[in-house]
Design a protein around this motif. Structure first.
Motif, mmCIF file in Angstrom:
data_model
loop_
_atom_site.group_PDB
_atom_site.id
_atom_site.type_symbol
_atom_site.label_atom_id
_atom_site.label_comp_id
_atom_site.label_asym_id
_atom_site.label_seq_id
_atom_site.Cartn_x
_atom_site.Cartn_y
_atom_site.Cartn_z
ATOM 1 N N SER A 50 -22.856 -45.356 -21.038
ATOM 2 C CA SER A 50 -22.645 -46.082 -22.287
ATOM 3 C C SER A 50 -22.710 -47.590 -22.055
ATOM 4 C CB SER A 50 -21.274 -45.725 -22.875
ATOM 5 O OG SER A 50 -20.936 -46.598 -23.930
ATOM 6 N N PRO A 51 -23.499 -48.321 -22.833
ATOM 7 C CA PRO A 51 -23.522 -49.786 -22.688
ATOM 8 C C PRO A 51 -22.151 -50.415 -22.896
ATOM 9 C CG PRO A 51 -25.333 -49.025 -24.080
ATOM 10 C CD PRO A 51 -24.433 -47.842 -23.869
ATOM 11 N N GLU A 52 -21.323 -49.769 -23.695
ATOM 12 C CA GLU A 52 -19.982 -50.290 -23.981
ATOM 13 C C GLU A 52 -19.116 -50.354 -22.725
ATOM 14 O OE1 GLU A 52 -15.967 -48.864 -26.431
ATOM 15 O OE2 GLU A 52 -17.830 -47.712 -26.573
ATOM 16 N N SER A 53 -19.301 -49.408 -21.804
ATOM 17 C CA SER A 53 -18.405 -49.300 -20.652
ATOM 18 C C SER A 53 -18.609 -50.392 -19.619
ATOM 19 C CB SER A 53 -18.588 -47.940 -19.981
ATOM 20 O OG SER A 53 -19.828 -47.885 -19.275
ATOM 21 N N GLN A 54 -19.850 -50.847 -19.462
ATOM 22 C CA GLN A 54 -20.192 -51.831 -18.431
ATOM 23 C C GLN A 54 -19.841 -51.333 -17.027
ATOM 24 O OE1 GLN A 54 -21.733 -55.319 -19.056
ATOM 25 N NE2 GLN A 54 -22.384 -53.715 -20.477
ATOM 26 N N VAL A 55 -19.889 -50.022 -16.836
ATOM 27 C CA VAL A 55 -19.705 -49.429 -15.512
ATOM 28 C C VAL A 55 -20.799 -48.390 -15.288
ATOM 29 C CG1 VAL A 55 -17.217 -49.814 -15.382
ATOM 30 C CG2 VAL A 55 -18.082 -47.689 -16.382
ATOM 31 N N ALA A 77 -25.650 -51.088 -9.020
ATOM 32 C CA ALA A 77 -24.799 -50.396 -9.989
ATOM 33 C C ALA A 77 -23.436 -51.086 -10.049
ATOM 34 C CB ALA A 77 -24.649 -48.931 -9.610
ATOM 35 N N TRP A 78 -22.685 -50.807 -11.105
ATOM 36 C CA TRP A 78 -21.420 -51.502 -11.365
ATOM 37 C C TRP A 78 -20.256 -50.524 -11.231
ATOM 38 C CZ3 TRP A 78 -23.648 -53.614 -16.602
ATOM 39 C CH2 TRP A 78 -24.699 -54.498 -16.325
ATOM 40 N N HIS A 79 -19.758 -50.353 -10.029
ATOM 41 C CA HIS A 79 -18.741 -49.334 -9.777
ATOM 42 C C HIS A 79 -17.563 -49.817 -8.948
ATOM 43 C CE1 HIS A 79 -20.359 -48.754 -5.640
ATOM 44 N NE2 HIS A 79 -21.470 -49.152 -6.227
ATOM 45 N N ALA A 80 -17.738 -50.845 -8.126
ATOM 46 C CA ALA A 80 -16.688 -51.239 -7.181
ATOM 47 C C ALA A 80 -15.664 -52.188 -7.788
ATOM 48 C CB ALA A 80 -17.312 -51.874 -5.937
ATOM 49 N N GLY A 81 -16.078 -53.033 -8.734
ATOM 50 C CA GLY A 81 -15.167 -54.034 -9.279
ATOM 51 C C GLY A 81 -14.766 -55.044 -8.215
ATOM 52 N N LYS A 82 -13.621 -55.691 -8.426
ATOM 53 C CA LYS A 82 -13.117 -56.653 -7.449
ATOM 54 C C LYS A 82 -12.760 -55.911 -6.168
ATOM 55 C CE LYS A 82 -9.679 -60.280 -6.733
ATOM 56 N NZ LYS A 82 -8.475 -60.973 -7.276
ATOM 57 N N SER A 83 -13.421 -56.262 -5.083
ATOM 58 C CA SER A 83 -13.283 -55.457 -3.872
ATOM 59 C C SER A 83 -13.616 -56.286 -2.639
ATOM 60 C CB SER A 83 -14.188 -54.219 -3.957
ATOM 61 O OG SER A 83 -15.497 -54.586 -4.357
ATOM 62 N N PHE A 84 -13.326 -55.703 -1.473
ATOM 63 C CA PHE A 84 -13.510 -56.412 -0.198
ATOM 64 C C PHE A 84 -13.667 -55.384 0.910
ATOM 65 C CE2 PHE A 84 -11.925 -57.941 3.826
ATOM 66 C CZ PHE A 84 -12.294 -59.275 3.914
ATOM 67 N N TRP A 85 -14.574 -55.673 1.832
ATOM 68 C CA TRP A 85 -14.628 -54.882 3.064
ATOM 69 C C TRP A 85 -15.282 -55.708 4.166
ATOM 70 C CZ3 TRP A 85 -11.817 -50.977 4.361
ATOM 71 C CH2 TRP A 85 -12.084 -50.296 5.556
ATOM 72 N N ALA A 86 -14.569 -55.855 5.266
ATOM 73 C CA ALA A 86 -15.096 -56.506 6.473
ATOM 74 C C ALA A 86 -15.740 -57.859 6.168
ATOM 75 C CB ALA A 86 -16.085 -55.585 7.177
ATOM 76 N N GLY A 87 -15.051 -58.660 5.373
ATOM 77 C CA GLY A 87 -15.517 -60.005 5.073
ATOM 78 C C GLY A 87 -16.408 -60.125 3.856
ATOM 79 N N GLU A 88 -16.850 -59.006 3.304
ATOM 80 C CA GLU A 88 -17.738 -59.022 2.142
ATOM 81 C C GLU A 88 -16.933 -58.808 0.859
ATOM 82 O OE1 GLU A 88 -20.844 -59.747 2.225
ATOM 83 O OE2 GLU A 88 -21.216 -59.665 4.383
ATOM 84 N N THR A 89 -17.251 -59.599 -0.170
ATOM 85 C CA THR A 89 -16.527 -59.489 -1.433
ATOM 86 C C THR A 89 -17.382 -58.951 -2.579
ATOM 87 O OG1 THR A 89 -17.022 -61.811 -1.925
ATOM 88 C CG2 THR A 89 -14.916 -61.339 -0.843
ATOM 89 N N ASP A 90 -18.684 -58.877 -2.390
ATOM 90 C CA ASP A 90 -19.559 -58.318 -3.429
ATOM 91 C C ASP A 90 -20.005 -56.932 -2.980
ATOM 92 O OD1 ASP A 90 -21.312 -57.725 -5.430
ATOM 93 O OD2 ASP A 90 -22.697 -59.388 -5.048
ATOM 94 N N ILE A 91 -19.100 -55.972 -3.095
ATOM 95 C CA ILE A 91 -19.379 -54.628 -2.595
ATOM 96 C C ILE A 91 -20.442 -53.930 -3.444
ATOM 97 C CG2 ILE A 91 -18.368 -52.389 -2.011
ATOM 98 C CD1 ILE A 91 -17.524 -54.768 -0.214
ATOM 99 N N ASN A 92 -20.514 -54.240 -4.730
ATOM 100 C CA ASN A 92 -21.564 -53.636 -5.559
ATOM 101 C C ASN A 92 -22.955 -53.925 -5.006
ATOM 102 O OD1 ASN A 92 -20.088 -52.284 -7.530
ATOM 103 N ND2 ASN A 92 -19.964 -54.065 -8.872
#
Length: 253
Positions: A50-55, A77-92
């Motif tokens: 759904s375009p409404e969900s933005q996920v 894709a838009w699934h991780a949201g605000k996130s972090f792993w091993a120095g990376e902040t743009d997990i998407n």
């Protein structure tokens, strides 16, 4: 979005409009697993489209094992949201997102069925081989967003995936008595714990203070690697399991 050719041969295609471009030169090196956390799989799939969900996610795995691809792997894709792993902040931008139809914690953590888990294993194997994704980069949403997210949950069979060649895992040390650390404490042992969690990839500040953020990272670690007791308290079972996990990473072994 118009139809596209599935990257995973066993998937059918149901395009979601919710995606964007990956930054130049960035290729996926993480597989990120989620549960949908909604009462019905039909409702969850409709929401992701759904375009409404933005996920969205790249893949959706039905309870019966059918796999649907919603977004081409080359797209973000838009699934991780605000996130972090091993120095990376743009997990998407760095990940392949897989949504697994399961009502999750709101429904009391229903079990994942065998057909569904076998489908997840085959999908992860295929993505991992084609995209050259290392086993330790197969993660849960709760790993990259502690406190904020708890999926795919402590009932997800990470050990079964590992036996089948997917993900990084060691047999958890049994829960027992002994010294433990918890929120409000401070000192060098807590700084060492924070350093180990950070080395593995978790978002944690190395301060020696057992903060709420530390408690959240410990709970996220337990949810994935020591699921018998998820309480955010660093007992000897948690610490020793973390030691063993780090020692089996190629860069530390």
């Amino acid at each position: 979005m118009s139809l596209f050719n599935a990257d995973y041969r066993a998937a059918c295609v149901l395009p979601s409009p919710n995606h964007g471009e990956r930054p130049d030169g960035v290729r996926p090196d993480i597989i990120l697993l989620h549960y949908t956390g909604m009462p019905s799989e039909e409702g969850a799939l409709a929401w992701l489209c759904s375009p409404e969900s933005q996920v969205s996610s790249h893949y959706f795995v039905h309870e019966d094992g059918r796999v649907v691809q919603l977004v081409p792997e080359e797209r973000r894709a838009w699934h991780a949201g605000k996130s972090f792993w091993a120095g990376e902040t743009d997990i998407n931008s760095r990940s392949i997102g897989i949504e697994i139809a399961n009502a999750g914690h709101p429904a009391g953590l229903p079990a994942f069925g065998d057909a569904q888990i076998e489908a997840v294993i085959e999908l992860c194997r295929d993505c991992g081989q084609r995209l050259d994704i290392r086993p330790e980069r197969v993660l849960g949403h709760s790993d990259v967003a502690p406190v904020r997210k708890v999926d795919p949950g402590e009932n997800f069979p990470w050990g079964k995936l590992h036996v089948a060649g997917v993900g990084h895992f060691v047999e958890p040390v049994p829960v027992s008595g002994g010294r433990f650390f918890q929120k409000g404490e401070s000192g060098q042992p807590i700084e060492a714990l924070q350093s180990m969690l950070s080395l593995y990839g978790y978002d944690i500040d190395i301060t020696g203070e057992y903060s709420e953020k530390t408690e959240g990272a410990v709970a996220a670690f337990q949810r994935h690697f020591r699921p018998a007791l998820v309480d955010g308290v660093a007992d000897m079972s948690t610490i020793e399991t973390l030691h063993r996990l780090l020692s089996t990473l190629p860069r530390y072994a």
